[in-house]
Design a protein around this motif. Structure first.
Motif, PDB file in Angstrom:
ATOM      1  N   GLY A   1      -7.309   7.234   6.182  1.00  0.00           N
ATOM      2  CA  GLY A   1      -6.256   8.249   6.159  1.00  0.00           C
ATOM      3  C   GLY A   1      -5.793   8.618   4.764  1.00  0.00           C
ATOM      4  N   PRO A   2      -5.325   7.644   3.946  1.00  0.00           N
ATOM      5  CA  PRO A   2      -4.870   8.025   2.596  1.00  0.00           C
ATOM      6  C   PRO A   2      -5.979   8.564   1.704  1.00  0.00           C
ATOM      7  N   ILE A   3      -7.202   8.029   1.844  1.00  0.00           N
ATOM      8  CA  ILE A   3      -8.296   8.570   1.030  1.00  0.00           C
ATOM      9  C   ILE A   3      -8.593  10.009   1.431  1.00  0.00           C
ATOM     10  N   GLY A   4      -8.626  10.278   2.732  1.00  0.00           N
ATOM     11  CA  GLY A   4      -8.842  11.651   3.186  1.00  0.00           C
ATOM     12  C   GLY A   4      -7.723  12.583   2.767  1.00  0.00           C
ATOM     13  N   MET A   5      -6.466  12.096   2.804  1.00  0.00           N
ATOM     14  CA  MET A   5      -5.350  12.923   2.355  1.00  0.00           C
ATOM     15  C   MET A   5      -5.437  13.199   0.862  1.00  0.00           C
ATOM     16  N   ALA A   6      -5.829  12.212   0.076  1.00  0.00           N
ATOM     17  CA  ALA A   6      -5.999  12.446  -1.364  1.00  0.00           C
ATOM     18  C   ALA A   6      -7.116  13.443  -1.632  1.00  0.00           C
ATOM     19  N   LEU A   7      -8.198  13.378  -0.855  1.00  0.00           N
ATOM     20  CA  LEU A   7      -9.279  14.352  -1.013  1.00  0.00           C
ATOM     21  C   LEU A   7      -8.822  15.762  -0.657  1.00  0.00           C
TER      22      LEU A   7
ATOM     23  N   LEU B   1       0.832  -1.207   0.000  1.00  0.00           N
ATOM     24  CA  LEU B   1       0.000   0.000   0.000  1.00  0.00           C
ATOM     25  C   LEU B   1       0.864   1.253   0.000  1.00  0.00           C
ATOM     26  N   GLY B   2       1.961   1.227   0.769  1.00  0.00           N
ATOM     27  CA  GLY B   2       2.853   2.382   0.791  1.00  0.00           C
ATOM     28  C   GLY B   2       3.454   2.658  -0.584  1.00  0.00           C
ATOM     29  N   PHE B   3       3.919   1.600  -1.286  1.00  0.00           N
ATOM     30  CA  PHE B   3       4.471   1.787  -2.627  1.00  0.00           C
ATOM     31  C   PHE B   3       3.398   2.283  -3.599  1.00  0.00           C
ATOM     32  N   GLY B   4       2.186   1.708  -3.491  1.00  0.00           N
ATOM     33  CA  GLY B   4       1.112   2.164  -4.375  1.00  0.00           C
ATOM     34  C   GLY B   4       0.763   3.624  -4.150  1.00  0.00           C
ATOM     35  N   LEU B   5       0.688   4.036  -2.892  1.00  0.00           N
ATOM     36  CA  LEU B   5       0.400   5.436  -2.593  1.00  0.00           C
ATOM     37  C   LEU B   5       1.531   6.344  -3.051  1.00  0.00           C
TER      38      LEU B   5
ATOM     39  N   VAL C   1      -7.048   5.718  -5.131  1.00  0.00           N
ATOM     40  CA  VAL C   1      -6.608   5.164  -3.841  1.00  0.00           C
ATOM     41  C   VAL C   1      -7.626   4.155  -3.327  1.00  0.00           C
ATOM     42  N   PHE C   2      -8.910   4.495  -3.409  1.00  0.00           N
ATOM     43  CA  PHE C   2      -9.955   3.563  -2.954  1.00  0.00           C
ATOM     44  C   PHE C   2      -9.923   2.266  -3.771  1.00  0.00           C
ATOM     45  N   GLY C   3      -9.793   2.382  -5.082  1.00  0.00           N
ATOM     46  CA  GLY C   3      -9.735   1.191  -5.918  1.00  0.00           C
ATOM     47  C   GLY C   3      -8.503   0.345  -5.635  1.00  0.00           C
ATOM     48  N   PHE C   4      -7.368   0.991  -5.399  1.00  0.00           N
ATOM     49  CA  PHE C   4      -6.143   0.245  -5.108  1.00  0.00           C
ATOM     50  C   PHE C   4      -6.262  -0.510  -3.789  1.00  0.00           C
ATOM     51  N   VAL C   5      -6.814   0.141  -2.763  1.00  0.00           N
ATOM     52  CA  VAL C   5      -7.021  -0.534  -1.472  1.00  0.00           C
ATOM     53  C   VAL C   5      -7.981  -1.707  -1.632  1.00  0.00           C
ATOM     54  N   LEU C   6      -9.034  -1.528  -2.417  1.00  0.00           N
ATOM     55  CA  LEU C   6     -10.010  -2.594  -2.621  1.00  0.00           C
ATOM     56  C   LEU C   6      -9.371  -3.796  -3.312  1.00  0.00           C
ATOM     57  N   VAL C   7      -8.603  -3.554  -4.377  1.00  0.00           N
ATOM     58  CA  VAL C   7      -7.954  -4.657  -5.095  1.00  0.00           C
ATOM     59  C   VAL C   7      -6.933  -5.346  -4.199  1.00  0.00           C
ATOM     60  N   LEU C   8      -6.155  -4.562  -3.470  1.00  0.00           N
ATOM     61  CA  LEU C   8      -5.136  -5.136  -2.591  1.00  0.00           C
ATOM     62  C   LEU C   8      -5.766  -5.986  -1.493  1.00  0.00           C
TER      63      LEU C   8
ATOM     64  N   GLY D   1     -10.388  -3.458  10.204  1.00  0.00           N
ATOM     65  CA  GLY D   1      -9.075  -2.822  10.319  1.00  0.00           C
ATOM     66  C   GLY D   1      -8.540  -2.235   9.032  1.00  0.00           C
ATOM     67  N   PRO D   2      -8.562  -2.986   7.910  1.00  0.00           N
ATOM     68  CA  PRO D   2      -8.039  -2.424   6.660  1.00  0.00           C
ATOM     69  C   PRO D   2      -8.773  -1.177   6.203  1.00  0.00           C
ATOM     70  N   TRP D   3     -10.081  -1.115   6.415  1.00  0.00           N
ATOM     71  CA  TRP D   3     -10.843   0.048   5.951  1.00  0.00           C
ATOM     72  C   TRP D   3     -10.669   1.232   6.889  1.00  0.00           C
ATOM     73  N   ILE D   4     -10.419   0.968   8.165  1.00  0.00           N
ATOM     74  CA  ILE D   4     -10.048   2.077   9.057  1.00  0.00           C
ATOM     75  C   ILE D   4      -8.710   2.655   8.617  1.00  0.00           C
ATOM     76  N   GLY D   5      -7.767   1.780   8.254  1.00  0.00           N
ATOM     77  CA  GLY D   5      -6.480   2.264   7.760  1.00  0.00           C
ATOM     78  C   GLY D   5      -6.569   2.962   6.424  1.00  0.00           C
ATOM     79  N   ALA D   6      -7.606   2.661   5.636  1.00  0.00           N
ATOM     80  CA  ALA D   6      -7.758   3.314   4.329  1.00  0.00           C
ATOM     81  C   ALA D   6      -8.352   4.704   4.436  1.00  0.00           C
TER      82      ALA D   6
END
Length: 280
Positions: free
Chosen positions: A244-250, A208-212, A262-269, A237-242
């Protein structure tokens, strides 16, 4: 206890290389503590910079909010909002209080008390050492908890065989061999399971870090670490962690491509990790 199960295979490997029990335990605990301190310092540094830079992104956040308002300005949304306002007004109406004869009694109030006057507030003197004492007490409490956990970790790793023998004795001397073998097998299985879970969650955070990073989301290391750590919480847990990056991208980008990516990448991962890696 979880750290004991995680570090027990490392201690065993070091003992097989010729180190004694005490040096192996100290080396494993020192390496784990050093890794935790390094990761913690990097995370704390990024959090500090993030908090300082959040106010600079208010314009993007306002633009996103206005876009959502325009999107939700349909007739259905207007009717729903009107219904919600009516329900809110109904629930917040003041309830008439029952009065008693004593409440209707006339009380003489002096004229000087009825005149409008500004309330007088006495300035409160701040005592710096009180706040400093509060900070110090919180820091001491955290350090004491960490020290106590560290001592228990070292004791568990050093006295692992002795603790196992004590549990075996509780099962009865007639089944010493079977109980010893069962406990050893359980210890190895739990250690292997926790190690695999830690590797999976760590790999999830790294990917996730590399993707972001490639999606140019700020503080990719921080979000990857948080996602990998929060993934120990099952299901949510994974969606709580998601968040942060989605909010930062917004907040940091004017458009909607980066948040959706970012949402699609987290979902696929998450789908790949749940349906392929974890079963394997």
């Amino acid at each position: 206890i979880l750290l004991t199960f995680l570090l027990n295979p490392v201690v065993k490997k070091l003992q097989q290389r010729g180190l004694g029990r005490m040096p192996s335990v100290m080396l494993a605990v020192f390496a784990a503590g050093l890794a935790i301190l390094l990761i913690g310092s990097l995370v704390a540094r990024q959090v500090t910079i993030l908090v300082a830079e959040i106010p600079q992104n208010t314009q993007n956040i306002k633009a996103k909010v206005q876009t959502l308002r325009r999107f939700g300005s349909s007739q259905f949304a207007t009717q729903f909002e009107k219904m919600a306002e009516e329900i809110s007004e109904t629930t917040t109406e003041p309830v008439a209080e029952k009065t008693t004869p004593s409440d209707n009694a006339i009380v003489d109030i002096p004229a000087e008390k009825t005149a409008d006057s500004d309330p007088v507030t006495a300035p409160s003197e701040s005592i710096p050492w009180l706040s400093l004492t509060g900070y110090l007490s919180s820091a001491v409490e955290v350090l004491a908890t960490l020290a106590f956990s560290l001592i228990l970790l070292v004791v568990f790793l050093i006295a692992r065989d002795d603790l196992r023998d004590r549990v075996v004795v509780l099962a009865g001397r007639a089944r010493v061999a079977v109980t010893s073998k069962a406990l050893e097998d359980v210890t190895e299985r739990i250690s292997r399971y926790l190690l695999m879970v830690a590797m999976l969650n760590g790999s999830f955070g790294i990917m996730l870090g590399f993707g972001l990073f490639f999606l140019q989301v700020p503080y990719a290391f921080l979000w990857g670490f948080m996602a990998g750590s929060l993934r120990f919480i099952p299901y949510i847990g994974p969606w709580i962690g998601a968040i942060g990056p989605i909010g930062m991208a917004l907040a940091t980008t004017p458009g909607w491509f980066q948040p959706l990516a970012v949402f699609g990448f987290v979902l696929v991962l998450e789908l790949v990790s749940n349906n392929i890696l974890e079963p394997l």
